[in-house]
Write an enzyme that holds these catalytic residues in place. Structure first.
Site, PDB file in Angstrom:
ATOM      1  N   PHE A 240       0.813  -1.228   0.000  1.00 40.57           N
ATOM      2  CA  PHE A 240       0.000   0.000   0.000  1.00 40.57           C
ATOM      3  C   PHE A 240       0.841   1.270   0.000  1.00 40.57           C
ATOM      4  CE2 PHE A 240      -2.157  -3.241   2.742  1.00 40.57           C
ATOM      5  CZ  PHE A 240      -3.023  -3.707   1.771  1.00 40.57           C
ATOM      6  N   ARG A 322       1.362  15.560  -5.967  1.00 35.84           N
ATOM      7  CA  ARG A 322       0.158  14.853  -6.392  1.00 35.84           C
ATOM      8  C   ARG A 322      -1.083  15.409  -5.693  1.00 35.84           C
ATOM      9  NH1 ARG A 322      -1.675  10.340  -9.303  1.00 35.84           N
ATOM     10  NH2 ARG A 322       0.380  10.094 -10.204  1.00 35.84           N
ATOM     11  N   PHE A 356      -1.278   8.475  -2.693  1.00 36.92           N
ATOM     12  CA  PHE A 356      -0.050   9.263  -2.745  1.00 36.92           C
ATOM     13  C   PHE A 356      -0.313  10.763  -2.795  1.00 36.92           C
ATOM     14  CE2 PHE A 356       4.132  10.417  -4.653  1.00 36.92           C
ATOM     15  CZ  PHE A 356       4.973   9.576  -3.939  1.00 36.92           C
ATOM     16  N   GLU A 708      -4.922   2.526  -7.115  1.00 33.75           N
ATOM     17  CA  GLU A 708      -5.211   3.634  -6.203  1.00 33.75           C
ATOM     18  C   GLU A 708      -6.570   4.310  -6.395  1.00 33.75           C
ATOM     19  OE1 GLU A 708      -1.038   5.762  -5.440  1.00 33.75           O
ATOM     20  OE2 GLU A 708      -1.414   5.292  -7.542  1.00 33.75           O
TER      21      GLU A 708
END
Ligand code: FAD
Ligand code: FES
Ligand code: FES
Lengths: 792, 506
Positions: A240, A322, A356, A708
């Protein structure tokens, strides 16, 4: 249709097959790093000495007390490091620190004949071998903001003229949003096992998502070239993102111990060590100002996002980038100015976690919508739908949003298949007749960019062997952590070579097979490695086709003939994603190959006495392109959704923020105090559909990444909880819901709703007068009006 | 796979033990020689190369370590309501496969016992039905949790008298990858064992006898007591010895807090602690019965206990945890205490000097302290009859399955013609010990069971105890939950004639 995305008839990709290791998983025959210990003789066990301070200088470190403990063999300290004493790539993460930067940081490691001996040795050092000079510490992100404690580069995404737009907006709201991080809680804790082999090479088995980087860091700690170190990852019991940067130090400790003692060394963290020593999802603070026009379209967003980076940079910078690239989620906002910065706090060094930064960015805009909709007099789903990107529009960082119609298609599909209108009416009836329980239904979209933001990482390699008997062995640079990457790669190889699935075997990921790999991360594992496997297979296939020359030989015969004809039956494949461009300094470009889309509708029921809730039903339509492996893809969507719901509603990561002796300690460092979703949190009805007709031209066999994006579909649960809490009060009230929305947080939101005075409809204010979004839930005095007195 | 028949020849176990202590694992005898009392079954099995069982937490929370052991089936303990007549049913088999957390079981306590691990259920070429359903249904992603799920599912698959898969069986297993949907579907798709199923067949014979045993290893000795007097004598002879019943508390102390004892005395097989009698004026529950056994045997005869059970830990934990162990720890957040306080229970304490009976309300003396003396064991819990007509157990947690209370409120109200004649309220999580809410009880007794009374009493209850802030909840929330509990109970039971209706169905 591109050559990359074109799929032959009767392809092995797209078949419904179970996970390639399923039979091994269910029988316990699948091996994980720490299962290998029994296969080695004379293994030494490593145990850390963990600092009991958030921030301190180590004034004395004396290993002698441990050496008196029976069974203790050696203590590893900074003095033993022949190379670079650093467990990261930025030079800010000493493996053996001189200054303690977070509570629980390992200051040295004890090697023992048994784990018990090593543990006692570590206890002995902690008791009398180490002294600390405590230093002032910064624990919360707010403390860091007040103290100006930041690290790394600030970033700024900017488009248009925010000030003018806010000035001209029909409605302007300001607010703050703060939310916690998340512990990965992969079921398998960090593990490494190092041996020095018969040729003197250091061989490290590691539970790592990034074997190449683990190799590089082991090498620099040992002071040897990369070619002297091989890292293998059999499989991980979950990653993860938590095993992207974090495994390196543990692998280095094992390798250092093995080179110094000549014996195999095992590092395996207990759960408490794992939680207190390794990084987590970043919590964030956001301060924002947002403008809407008279129809409820966004006109401007101004925000400052501060991420809680912990004690070192780790992956905080790309995570922040991000986050900034996902503040828009699925919504077109013409004028944007969003700044980002990274707080330095004395906590574990926060790191990659599924999404992320994307989830953190999106949470901000979803929170804004959830809080502003009642004050705009719009249903939240209406406000969301009204602001979707349309064809030709670009993101604030300048990338065109391709296929926004897919979002609309997913949205409309759900509206119909999940009978949203009917159920909204049923919910209204239920709520009118129940004073002590309320239901709500929320629909939220996801648009998530696929590719590493940092363009050079978008490359991958593979090694494919065809043996004389026609059997096929493939290796690629990606790691398997449960996401089904290996399953997909076997399907890709079988498709590209034109052989049945059972002819293809996949060997574990090793750095001596495929070098210089990128982390298996950013959901890109199948895109990148699939491209590389396909490339290798096509090289072989082309050579075989030349041998066959239209004869149509059976596979085995063809392979045999090719061998005799001295044709190369193996190939190295390579892939890099074309068409990316990103200017990190200006935060502008087209960093993503494509966007993945999804929509979720969640219905919850909330109990007015306690704030406890259950998720009655969830419907998801998600875009995975043309699926490479439907069982795997549906599994990723379901798993990501529940994990996201865990982050948003249940998983309550706490640190001691007081001024006592335990300041900075993780107070939820065990499964008994940090609660993951269990079977009881699974939506009672859970329908997941893959968006049909979703071919993606830019990716292998028309597929899309899936790891994701679906995590962020869980915003639907949080927003439904907010709406259900609001239903306890008069309409039109903005409800601030703390994150995670635990039963307690929901209870305070309910109390907030109950105590609210019915809103008089607000005429659209002209001008920029900023208004507070709403009071924070925590600020509100709990009132205990008996639930039956609240009439709706 | 073949199981070694130890129970068939009663002398065999003791005889074998005289040679070397051993357990039967997946049909083969495995020596326990040199296993110390602090070694968990999980570490021991993994050291044997049986690495299917995994460590995910070492504290009974994740279930990755689950294994199966053969346990006796108590009369009436068969998963069916105990108040059904048994005449028309075939007698339950004498033993059953029970899933337990190997991380909390002392390996030495397996001496003479039969264990099956995930490896023993099937192999990649010959999958067990449970394994097949999980594999085909996409029930494993990273696979780390999977062997534990397989064992929990297998126990439920083999449960005597099962009438469909009870998902409670999986309440002690965590999966971080799948989101549970495929696991649930695999469980619900399971059929029943075939007539020739070896493991089902094993249950037609009694469980291995749990005879008097000792296992010596580095760090000390594990003794299993076969009868009460043996346990009491060992306890008297070895000051500093630790009594272990289910080991669910002790195992956590060993694994997470480094607790060590040279002598462990296993009392899980002591027959005097394992009786259950429903009399005319008392229900007597043996302190050594596991919560699962009590749950199965009592059904919903004591509604407060029936409400407690599914909210107490998980199936895996309840398969080992005992009522005696829960009370002996004197934890302020133990869940049995508030319920038993509301039930006005007394407890029977036994030592070599005889027995004494103590009202539970007088048992707890301070934070994790009680009147229990050295050399004394809790023998049984006495619940007086008749039971109150209105009763509710409200456990406030973050998660519905397997979470520790931030506050627990157990209430029993006896009504006569709409008047509260007797009120008993037990509280957990609001003081250093479990406490009775005496002021609130007084505010209820002698008054009509109506909104006015309940609101007034609720205000009193809000002020009982002195809740603290911690990572589970704020003091303000705990206080608020005290305040809403009676309102909730009254909403569910406006009169004592109405059957409880639970708004939040599980
Ligand atoms: C994952 C997990 C979840 C849990 N959830 C809950 C929960 O929801 N609610 C809750 O209340 N508890 C919970 N617990 C705590 C625990 O299960 C109980 O305290 C359990 O009932 C203890 O019983 P045991 O037989 O396992 O005790 P053991 O661990 O064997 O013993 C505990 C202590 O009691 C003593 N003891 C045991 N039996 C006797 C006896 N007959 N006489 C005198 N002393 C005795 C022992 O010497 C020892 O000191 C949980 C524990 C775990 C690991
Ligand atoms: S290891 Fe988690 S329950 Fe045993
Ligand atoms: S499959 Fe990974 S934890 Fe369950």
């Amino acid at each position: 249709m591109s050559a990359l995305s074109q799929r032959p008839d009767d392809a092995a990709v797209g078949l419904t097959v179970p996970h390639e290791s399923a039979a091994l998983h269910v029988t316990g025959a699948a091996l994980y790093t720490d299962d290998l210990v029994g296969r080695f003789r004379d293994v030494l066990h490593a145990h850390p000495v963990q600092a009991p301070h958030a921030h301190a200088r180590i004034s004395r470190l004396d290993p002698t007390p441990a050496l008196h403990v029976p069974g203790v063999v050696r203590i590893l300290t900074a003095a033993d490091v022949p190379g670079l004493n650093d467990s990261g790539v930025l030079g800010d993460q000493p493996l053996f620190p001189a200054e303690v930067m977070h509570h629980g940081q390992a200051v040295c490691w004890v090697l023992g004949e048994t784990l018990e001996a090593a543990r006692r040795g570590a206890e002995a050092i902690a008791a009398s071998g180490v002294d600390y000079d405590p230093l002032p510490s910064v624990i919360t992100v707010r403390e860091a903001m007040a103290a100006g404690s930041f690290q790394g580069a600030d970033r700024h995404v900017q488009r248009g003229d925010v000030e003018t737009a806010l000035h001209d907006a029909a409605q302007v709201f300001t607010g703050e949003t703060e939310f916690a991080g998340q512990e990965h809680f992969y079921l398998e804790t960090h593990a490494s096992l190092a041996v020095v082999d018969e040729s003197g090479q250091v061989f490290v088995q590691s539970s790592t998502q990034h074997p190449s980087e683990t190799q590089g860091i082991v090498a620099h700690v040992l002071g040897v070239p990369d070619h002297a170190v091989t890292v293998q990852c059999l499989r991980m019991g979950g990653g993860f993102g938590g095993k992207e940067m974090q495994p390196h130090g543990f692998a280095a400790v094992a390798a250092l111990g093995a080179t110094l003692t000549g014996r195999p060394v095992r590092v395996r963290l207990t759960r408490a060590q794992d939680v207190t020593m390794t990084g987590k999802r970043h919590g964030f603070h956001a301060a924002w100002r947002v403008g809407f026009d008279a129809e409820g379209h966004f006109t401007a967003l101004e925000a400052t996002l501060t991420s809680d980076g912990g004690w070192s940079l780790d992956l905080s910078e790309p995570v922040l980038v991000r986050a900034l690239c996902h503040v828009d989620n699925a919504y077109f906002i013409p004028n944007v100015s969003v700044r980002g910065r990274i707080a330095l706090t004395h906590k574990t060094s926060q790191t990659a976690f599924r999404g992320f930064g994307g989830p953190q960015g999106m949470l901000v805009i979803e929170d804004i919508i959830g809080r502003c909709a009642p004050q705009l007099g719009l249903e939240p789903h209406e406000l969301r739908r009204r602001n979707f990107y349309t064809a030709g529009q670009t993101t604030p960082y300048g990338q065109e949003v391709r296929h926004p119609d897919r979002l609309v298609r997913a949205w409309d599909t759900i509206a119909e298949s999940a009978e949203l209108d009917t159920r909204r009416a049923e919910i209204a009836t239920f709520n009118a007749s129940h004073a002590t329980a309320k239901r709500a239904l929320a629909v939220t979209p996801v648009k998530f960019g696929i590719s590493f933001n940092f363009t050079p990482l978008n490359q991958a390699g593979a090694l494919v062997h065809v043996y004389k008997d026609g059997s096929v062995l493939i290796n690629h640079g990606g790691t398997e952590m449960g996401q089904g990457l290996h399953t997909k790669m076997i399907q890709v190889a079988a498709t590209a070579l034109g052989v049945p699935l059972h002819r293809v075997r996949l060997a574990p990921t090793r750095t001596d097979k495929v070098p210089n790999t990128s982390a298996t991360a950013a959901s890109s594992g199948a895109d990148l490695n699939g491209g590389a496997v396909k490339d290798a297979c096509e090289q072989i296939r082309a050579r075989l086709d030349a041998v066959d020359d239209g004869a149509g030989l059976a596979w085995e015969d063809l392979v045999a003939k090719a061998y005799l004809a001295r044709v190369q039956l193996w190939a190295a494949g390579f892939y890099r994603t074309e068409g990316l461009g990103w200017d990190a300094a200006t935060m502008h470009g087209h960093p993503f190959k494509y966007f993945a889309y999804g929509v979720a509708a969640a219905e919850v029921e909330v109990d007015g006495f306690t704030g406890a809730y259950r998720t009655r039903r969830v419907d998801i339509v998600h875009d995975v392109g043309d699926s490479l492996s439907p069982v795997v893809d549906v599994g990723q969507i379901e798993g990501a959704f529940v994990q996201g719901a865990g982050w948003l509603t249940l998983e309550d990561l706490r640190w001691d923020e007081g001024d006592g002796p335990d300041r900075g300690r993780v107070t939820t460092q065990a499964a008994s105090t940090y609660k993951l979703p269990s079977l009881s949190e699974m939506p009672e009805v859970f329908n997941v559909t893959l968006l049909p007709d979703a071919h993606e031209d830019g990716a292998v066999y028309g597929s899309k990444a899936v790891g994701e994006p679906p995590l962020m579909l869980a915003f639907s649960v949080r927003e439904a909880l907010r709406q259900a809490a609001a239903a306890f009060g008069p309409p039109g009230v903005s409800i601030d819901l703390a994150s995670p929305a635990t039963p307690e947080a929901v209870y305070w939101a309910i109390e907030l709703a109950r105590s609210a005075v019915p809103a008089t409809p607000v005429p659209y204010a002209a001008g920029p007068a900023p208004r507070d979004g709403s009071p924070a839930a925590g600020d509100v005095e709990p009132v205990s009006a008996p639930p039956w007195q609240v009439q709706t | 796979m073949a199981a070694v028949d130890e129970a068939g020849s009663p002398g065999a176990t003791t005889h074998a033990a005289a040679r070397s202590p051993a357990a039967t694992v997946n049909g083969a005898a495995v020596s326990l020689r040199g296993v110390g009392p602090q070694t968990s079954a999980l570490d021991w099995l993994r050291a044997q190369g049986l690495t299917a069982a995994k460590e995910g937490c070492a504290e009974g929370e994740c279930g990755a370590c689950a294994i199966l052991v053969v346990r006796p089936v108590l009369d009436g303990v068969d998963g069916r309501p105990a108040d059904q007549t048994r005449a028309d049913r075939t007698a339950p088999p004498p033993s059953q496969w029970t899933a337990v957390n190997a991380c909390l079981v002392p390996a030495a306590s397996l001496v003479g016992q039969e264990v099956v691990t995930c490896e023993g259920l099937g192999s990649p070429d010959a999958l067990h039905p449970v394994q097949r359903e999980l594999a085909l249904g996409g029930g494993s992603q990273c696979g780390y949790c999977t062997p534990g799920f397989v064992c929990s599912m297998a126990a439920e698959y083999y449960r005597p008298g099962s009438d469909g898969f009870d998902l409670e069986a999986l309440s002690g297993n965590l999966c971080r990858c799948t989101g549970y949907r495929p696991i649930r579907d695999a469980a619900l798709a399971l059929g029943s064992p075939g007539a020739d199923d070896v493991l089902a067949g094993r249950c037609q014979r009694p469980a291995p006898r749990r005879s008097s045993q000792r296992v010596d290893g580095p760090g000390g000795t594990y003794h299993r007591a076969a009868v009460l007097v043996e346990a009491l004598e060992l306890l008297a002879a070895k000051p500093g010895a630790m009594v272990v019943a289910g080991g669910t508390d002790w195992g956590v102390e060993v694994n997470l807090r480094g607790a060590r004892r040279e002598v462990l005395i296993g009392i899980d097989a002591v027959p005097e602690l394992r009786t259950l009698d429903v009399g005319v004026d008392t229900v007597k529950v043996g302190a050594g019965l596991t919560l699962s056994e009590i749950e199965g045997a009592l059904g919903d005869r004591v509604p407060l206990l029936a409400q407690l059970m599914p909210q107490f830990a998980s199936r895996l934990i309840r398969n080992s945890a005992t009522l005696g162990g829960n009370l002996a720890t004197a934890s302020p957040i133990g869940d049995a205490a508030p319920v038993l306080l509301a039930l006005d229970a007394t407890i029977v304490l036994a030592s070599l000097h005889g027995e004494r009976v103590v009202p539970l309300a007088e048992f707890f003396t301070g934070y994790r302290e009680s009147v229990l003396r050295a050399g004394e064991l809790i023998r049984s819990v006495l619940i007086p009859l008749p039971l109150a007509g209105v009763a509710g157990f409200h456990k406030i947690t973050k998660r519905r399955f397997d979470d520790i209370s931030s506050v627990a409120i157990a209430t029993a109200i006896t009504l006569s013609d709409g008047m509260v004649t007797r009120a008993r309220i037990g509280l957990g999580g609001v003081a250093p010990t479990p406490v009775r809410a005496l002021a609130t009880e007084a505010a209820l007794e002698g008054r009509p069971w109506d909104r006015d009374t309940v609101e007034a009493a609720a205000a009193v209850l809000r002020g009982e105890g002195s809740p603290l802030d911690d990572h589970r909840a704020t003091a303000a929330y705990r206080t608020a939950m005290l305040g809403t509990s009676l309102l909730r109970l009254h909403a569910d039971h406006p009169t004592d004639r109405q059957r409880p209706t639970v708004e939040m169905s599980p």
